[in-house]
Each structure stands twice: as structure tokens, then as C-alpha cells.
Design an enzyme around this catalytic site. Sequence first.
Site, PDB file in Angstrom:
ATOM      1  N   SER A 198       0.844  -1.194   0.000  1.00  5.34           N
ATOM      2  CA  SER A 198       0.000   0.000   0.000  1.00  5.34           C
ATOM      3  C   SER A 198       0.875   1.237   0.000  1.00  5.34           C
ATOM      4  O   SER A 198       2.052   1.192   0.316  1.00  5.34           O
ATOM      5  CB  SER A 198      -0.892  -0.003   1.233  1.00  5.34           C
ATOM      6  OG  SER A 198      -0.106  -0.239   2.375  1.00  5.34           O
ATOM      7  N   ASP A 260     -11.203   0.495  13.876  1.00  2.00           N
ATOM      8  CA  ASP A 260     -10.747  -0.692  13.150  1.00  2.00           C
ATOM      9  C   ASP A 260     -11.467  -1.934  13.651  1.00  2.00           C
ATOM     10  O   ASP A 260     -10.949  -2.656  14.478  1.00  2.00           O
ATOM     11  CB  ASP A 260      -9.225  -0.883  13.340  1.00  2.00           C
ATOM     12  CG  ASP A 260      -8.425   0.152  12.585  1.00  2.00           C
ATOM     13  OD1 ASP A 260      -8.851   0.530  11.480  1.00  2.00           O
ATOM     14  OD2 ASP A 260      -7.372   0.573  13.083  1.00  2.00           O
ATOM     15  N   SER A 268      -9.825  -7.459   5.382  1.00  2.00           N
ATOM     16  CA  SER A 268      -9.178  -6.547   4.445  1.00  2.00           C
ATOM     17  C   SER A 268      -7.790  -7.060   4.072  1.00  2.00           C
ATOM     18  O   SER A 268      -7.399  -7.078   2.900  1.00  2.00           O
ATOM     19  CB  SER A 268      -9.122  -5.174   5.103  1.00  2.00           C
ATOM     20  OG  SER A 268      -7.981  -4.475   4.738  1.00  2.00           O
ATOM     21  N   LYS A 292       0.005   0.440  16.041  1.00  3.42           N
ATOM     22  CA  LYS A 292      -1.437   0.171  16.064  1.00  3.42           C
ATOM     23  C   LYS A 292      -1.768  -0.840  17.148  1.00  3.42           C
ATOM     24  O   LYS A 292      -2.735  -0.689  17.887  1.00  3.42           O
ATOM     25  CB  LYS A 292      -1.865  -0.370  14.704  1.00  3.42           C
ATOM     26  CG  LYS A 292      -2.410   0.713  13.811  1.00  3.42           C
ATOM     27  CD  LYS A 292      -3.079   0.103  12.607  1.00  3.42           C
ATOM     28  CE  LYS A 292      -3.364   1.194  11.592  1.00  3.42           C
ATOM     29  NZ  LYS A 292      -3.693   0.627  10.279  1.00  3.42           N
TER      30      LYS A 292
END
Lengths: 495, 495
Positions: A198, A260, A268, A292
Site C-alpha cells: 500500500s 478498526d 481486508s 497500532k
Amino acid sequence: MKLKVKEMDIATGGTLIAILNKDDAQKLDLHHEDRVRISFKNRSTRAVIDIATKKRLVPKGKIGMMQEVLDKLKVKGKDSVEIDIEEKPISVHYIREKLDGKELSEEEINAIVKDIVKNNLSAIELTYFVSAAYTKGLSTKEIICLTKAISKHGDQLELDTFPIIDKHCSGGVPGNRTTMILVPLLAAAGLTIPKTSSRSITSPAGTADTMEVLADVCIPVPEMRNIVKKIGACMVWGGAMNLAAADDKLIKIRHPISLDPKGMLLASIMAKKTAVNSSHVLIDIPVGKNTKINTILKAKKLGKDFVKIGKKLGIKIKVIITDGSQPIGNGIGPALEAKDVLYVLKNDKNAPKDLKEKSLLMAEQVMKMIGIKDARSKAEYFLESGLAYKKMKEIIKAQGGDPNIVPSKIKVGRYTHSVKAKTSGTIHSINTRTISKIARVAGAPKDKGAGIYLHKHVHDHVDKGDILFTIYAENKQRLKYALHILRIFDGIDYS
Amino acid sequence: MKLKVKEMDIATGGTLIAILNKDDAQKLDLHHEDRVRISFKNRSTRAVIDIATKKRLVPKGKIGMMQEVLDKLKVKGKDSVEIDIEEKPISVHYIREKLDGKELSEEEINAIVKDIVKNNLSAIELTYFVSAAYTKGLSTKEIICLTKAISKHGDQLELDTFPIIDKHCSGGVPGNRTTMILVPLLAAAGLTIPKTSSRSITSPAGTADTMEVLADVCIPVPEMRNIVKKIGACMVWGGAMNLAAADDKLIKIRHPISLDPKGMLLASIMAKKTAVNSSHVLIDIPVGKNTKINTILKAKKLGKDFVKIGKKLGIKIKVIITDGSQPIGNGIGPALEAKDVLYVLKNDKNAPKDLKEKSLLMAEQVMKMIGIKDARSKAEYFLESGLAYKKMKEIIKAQGGDPNIVPSKIKVGRYTHSVKAKTSGTIHSINTRTISKIARVAGAPKDKGAGIYLHKHVHDHVDKGDILFTIYAENKQRLKYALHILRIFDGIDYS
């Protein structure tokens, strides 16, 4: 009902939205967020309606169309279109049921994902779906269905080989560019690793942003397939190929309040692995104050979930929990990170030790997973022999870059500011969040040469006046903004 | 950062939204739904940002502003404004916590409601709030806080008298215009009843829409106070006076998937009662196949909740559960309902018996609640003596209408279509939902004369060829649409 098109100078970036005058809406008893079918010649589309409260915006007899609707119907201002009532997509009903705690079936999840991809759902409806997944949770069965649906309603790589390796990192560590070392290393060892990555959302650089310094990363699926068949690996931007189209739209809804839903996150990630036919996936979960996943306990729990979901999807998963307390490597920002990567691959004296060590550890884990013996020494061999670098040059060339690029020649921002130690002592911690923010405001990842170079790491000794880190920017203004942020945060918690 | 204003030809109807070019957004590391502060001269405002993906929409160096932002800052195209980073409102954090199941404090709920009223929250954030209230529920304490907050962040009537009567109906029964009989009846009996009503959202007419046939209903708070002081009652549109501003915005989010978080519903209703200082409230919960509350069990449960919340707010509540299986009265739509109301008040032979009976029952209940003896016969006396009608004329006059209006002279739509019985027999049921839909498409409530007149009710005998109902519309086109709907629904389930 016949209405004349009014072009609205705005795009939603997704949902197909048309705006009706209050009076016209009332004629068909339409409310905010109801659906209409709009027909023009032999084309027609569904659209979500919004109702103009001010006459001036959309007068009676007109229909305001956002860019997406104009494009889809190929209409222009003053064209006359036909409007009719259209039921809401059945997926809205399923979302409602999920809010009530119902477990959704494969068919129902599939309908929702299909409507997301087709831009049939409004932001409000999508938000209800994300909320439902968050508050009611997704069962393992639902996660599997969601994974399959996201993967199905996107492109597929369809590679006919085994094993196919992939990796994923849960994120939050600036400079952590192991992928760009791991991929050529594993491919040099004869493994297949069709890596899609990404771009950054909130970090100074994603793997795709950094790889783009060295080669093209926007590669269509058929070309990607050819590259992987020929040289065993690639490093491309997943976003260019629509591998998980539904996912991007969900992220846009989740991001504003950093929500999330675990099941959605898993689906995902796994959907992207499914789309490239992965058989073995290494998951790196860095744990630190600002990652995270910020506790070992959460990391272990998430790791177990990955393994469980992987099993059901026929994908072997290996999870490693790593240190996410400080940046990895020295460079932060695409160009600065690309330099670090090349230094490691070339076994250069400037290679950051931590980046090399973490990449080796990961290569070892992947090799072990697929049953290769003496994994650690083999990983070292492929890196230190220069074979990984040779493979990297093949990848760069295949993706249209210059394979002979020299790291010291990679251009970095010409506007710099170095921050020096005010006292002598030892570095106790580096606030990764602030480092990221400053690198971003300095221009990363869009300005490839922008970012931060860390001269010191945690546990390093510094003398008063030593340079701690240097901010790079490609223009004066950006450097000024970065220094503004530095002041707002009152230094960088570099203590 | 200085940017030039670009006027966007669109209004959000609430949230303050500004659109930045991708590049400018990146300069300040801003994402979709982040906040900025926009300053112009000595004015400034917060705005939610959206990021333009197409250059053409908002070029670099410009900031697209929706109408609300243009109005608030009083800027025009090409004015130069200053943009700075602004934190998200703290209420976004509270909404996030509520999604995690936390019970919110009075202060936190107050912050959320304040930001709703000030248009500081985006549709996505509001949707998360509604979802959280729905999936996690609101505690009694939270409902009380929400009620007080909604009431506080809106206008207040501040009447200094006791008792103050109010009523509420949970809705879903076309033609159910008891309020317009009950209010003058109770005021004739010397009671104070400052009635604010809503316009219809999904029904053919709200009390405000019907009252508007006879008088003005958009009355500012000070004038409303004067009218009530003078004649003891009024019937005005609550929406004109900002009594529960937050509520309208929440309804817009709830409506698209018909989500009525119970706590929010209770708070919304009770906030309006609190704003007019009610001491005694009669709650009518009609139960039928198509009413909002569709089982006796749910009605009883809701009734108990009302009583509980009322107690905590110091408001006495009496709940009645009534028959909601068919329309009340003959007329459906503002003018047709206004005629029914006047017929009842004038004790005319055309008065629908069911409407009169239900109004008397309700008046009796209110009188009992405040300790008036022989309530039933007193209710009958005030209606049948013409005193209620006399009071109604006072109210109409005070609100700028013609007190001598004759029901038969009230204008109804000149385009009509009568539906006749295809066979002889007895009416078993009337589908209230379809009746409402047709009346709305025929033009109600906006076209006052549009609607449906029921010639037959449930249990009535009909001969083949008898008129069952007549559709009224003010123009040909609307009647055509209504007949189109009639065909879609394949008749009207009038069986």
C-alpha cells in the site's frame, strides 16, 4: 418525471449522488438518501438522492449531478433525463440486520460488498455497516465470507504455482522497509513472492511509495503476472490494481474516528493475500507505545486470529511479534528509506544494522515455514553473497527503473534543518508519532526526497551539540511547516 | 496557509464543509474529515474537510466552500482566507467511547449535543453516534442527560404557570388529528396547553401541516408565549422555533435506515416537552400492523420507559395504548383533516365518530391525570356545548387565521379519482401504509388540498360499485403519479 441536468462542480469520490429540488422530491415522495433510477438514452444508473433546501442550488425541474453520475451517464448540463423511484439496495436491509446483531450469511455479505464496490451505498449506510461490524463483531464465518467477497469483487492475480509467499506488517513503525529486502532475498532463493503493497495513509512512506523511488509501481495485473512468472517477484502498488476495491471505501469511513473493527481489518488484509493466491504468509506485528497494536497481549490475540482465519482459507500463517518502540533504519521518507534499502542489499558500510537484522529474521522465518533447513544461514548467504541485490536489480529493471542506480545518488530534499542535542546523555526513547508527523508535513511521502534522517537511535550516547536528526524538504515552505509542527510539539520527545 | 475561496454551488444542510486540493491538504497532513480553522478578517470558523480528487474541482491554492461556510464567514469567490490545523472536537472522542460501550457523563453528552447544534460534526460522525446509541443502548441516566442537553441547546418557552399540559402520539395512523380537538377542549376547561407539533416526515400530514390550513403555525417563541398567556393554548409548528435543534439533525441520520434508538427517541420527545415546561403529558401509543409500535408488548414497554423518564424529569406521564389498525376520521391530508376537525368541534352531522370519540377519551384521561372529577362528562360538556369550538376560534384568530372559516368552504384538490368496490362484502382491513403513500404522492402535505377521503371504514358493508375512497390532487400530474403508485401497489389492500 423528466428533469434537466445541472452539473455540480463536485465529486464524492464514490457514491453516486444526485440532488433534487424539494418540490420535485416531494412529487415522488422521495427523502434524503432514497434512491432513484436516472435514465438517459440507452444508459441508466441508480443514484442516492440529496434534497436541496435552497432553490438557488437546484431549481425546480432540474437535477443536480455530482461528477460520478455525470461521467456514468455521459450527460451534460441541460440534457433531459428521466427519473423514477428505485428501491433501496437490499444490502441496506442486511446492514440494518447486522446492527441488530444478526449473523450475516455469505450471500448477504456478498451483496453488501458488491454494492460497496458499485458505489450503491451512501457514506451514512457504509458507516452503519462499519459500526455494526465494530459493535456486534464479526464471527469467524462472517470474516471468511467478507474476505472472499472483497477478493471476489476485485481483480485476481491467478498465478499457477506453489508455494506463493506473502508478508504483512500491522504497521506503525517509521522506516520499517523490510519488504524491499525480504522480497528480492526470497526470490533469489527461488521462491515466488508477488508483493503488492500500500501507499502510506498516515505514515511518512508505504512500501509502494518507497519502491516508487526506484521503479514504477503502478503495474496492471497482466504485466505483474508476467514479471512474477519471469523473475519470481515484484513490488507493486496494490491500489493501482483494484485487488480489494471495497476495502478502500471502508477505510475512508473507518479513518475519521480511527475505528478498526477487528473482523474487517482481518478480512481486508486476507482478501489481498487471497487475491494473489498466497499459500504462506508471514505476519509482522510490531509492538510499541505508538504502534497500532500496542501491547503484547493484543498482538498475541491478533496473531491467533490470523492463524485461525488463514487455516479456514487454506493459507499458512506465521506470526512474529517485533519491537515497535523506535523507527527501523535511519531514513524516514521514500528516498531516504530507498537509500537504506540499497545499502543493506549492497552490503554497504552505511547499511543500518537494525534494518538488515530484522530483514534476515523475517527471511529465516519464511524459509522455516516452508521447510527449508538451515534457514538463518541461507538467509544470510542470499543477502551477503549479493544474490538478493542481483534479484533486486532484475525487479527494478522489470518494473521500468534503472537497475544501476547508486544509493548515494538518490535525490533528497535540498532544504534541511538539523536538530542538535541540548545536553549530553543517552537516548531513552524516540516518539515515532511525532517523527512521522514532521516527516509528513515536510512533504513525505509525496515529495520523495522529504523526510527525516536519524543520526541517533535509542541507547546511543550523545554529546551536547551532536546532531540528533535532520529534516529534509523539497521546498522552503514545507520545511517551514515542518518546523512549525516541531514547535507545536515542543521538540520531538527525543530524550 | 493562504487559500483563495472557490464558491461551491451546494449546501450540506448542516455540517460546515470545505474542500481542499489534494496537494494543499498534504501540506498540512490533512485527511478526509479532519478539521481546519478558516479565518477571514475578524471572523473565523471551524470546518470539516473533504479532499478533492480531481484538480478541476478545487485547484491547488483554492478552498472550495459549501454555502454554509460562505454564509458563516461572509466571504465570496476569490477572497483570500487563512487556513490552519484544528483538532477534531472532543465530542468525536466521546462518540468513539460510546461505541466501545462506555456510559457517557452529562458533560460528555452535552458536548456532543452542542457540537451537533453548531454543525461541528460530520454525517459520518453523527452516524457513529446514532449507531452507538442503538447498539449499546442509552442508560436512563444518559437519556435524561440527552433530554436536558437537547432542550438546553434549543429555545425555551419559559411559562410560569402550573399545570402545563402536553400530549404526544407515537404515530403511524393517518388522519389521527385528535390534537386539534383536544387542545381547544382542554383550554376551554381552563387548562394551559402550549402545543408545538411537527410537520409530517413520512405521513400525509402532521398536526402542524393541518393546523396551517386554518392559521399561521410559524410563530416565534415570544409571540407564542403571549398567545398562551392570553388564551391558554396555541398550536404551532415546533420546527419554526428551534425547540430541539439537535433532534432534526439526528432524524436526518436515523431516517435512511429507519433506525430509532429507543433512548434517542425518548430524549427527542421529552426534550420538546421540557422546552415548554410541561408538567403533565398524555402519551398516545397506537398499535397496528403499520404503526411504529406494532405490538401491545412493545407499547407497554415503551409506556413504562416514558413514565420512568418522566419521573426523573419531574413530568407526570399517562400512557394510553389505542387502536392503530386503520385511519382515524375520513379525511387524510391537511385540508381534508382540517374539515373533519371543524366538523367535530362544531358538532356537525358530518363529524367522524371515531375522531370525536378518541378525542373525548384523551381529554378524559388528561383531566383525570390532574385530578378533575367526572372527567368524561366534563370532556363531553366542553365539546358539545361549543365551548371547545369557541376556544378554537380564539386560537385561530390569535394565530392570524379566519376564525369564521366554514369547513365546507375549505378548498380541496379539484382533480379527483374515486375507487369503487369490485364486489359486495364487508371491509376487513385498510392498509394504512399504502393509503399514506398515495396521499403523499397526490401532493399531501405540501399541497394542502391533496389527500384521500375514506367513504368506508373497517367493518362497513359495501355493495359492488360503492365508492371506497377518493383521491384528491391539486394538479393533474400529481393525480397521475398517485394513480401510478396505486397501480404499483396493485390496489390498496382495501379488503
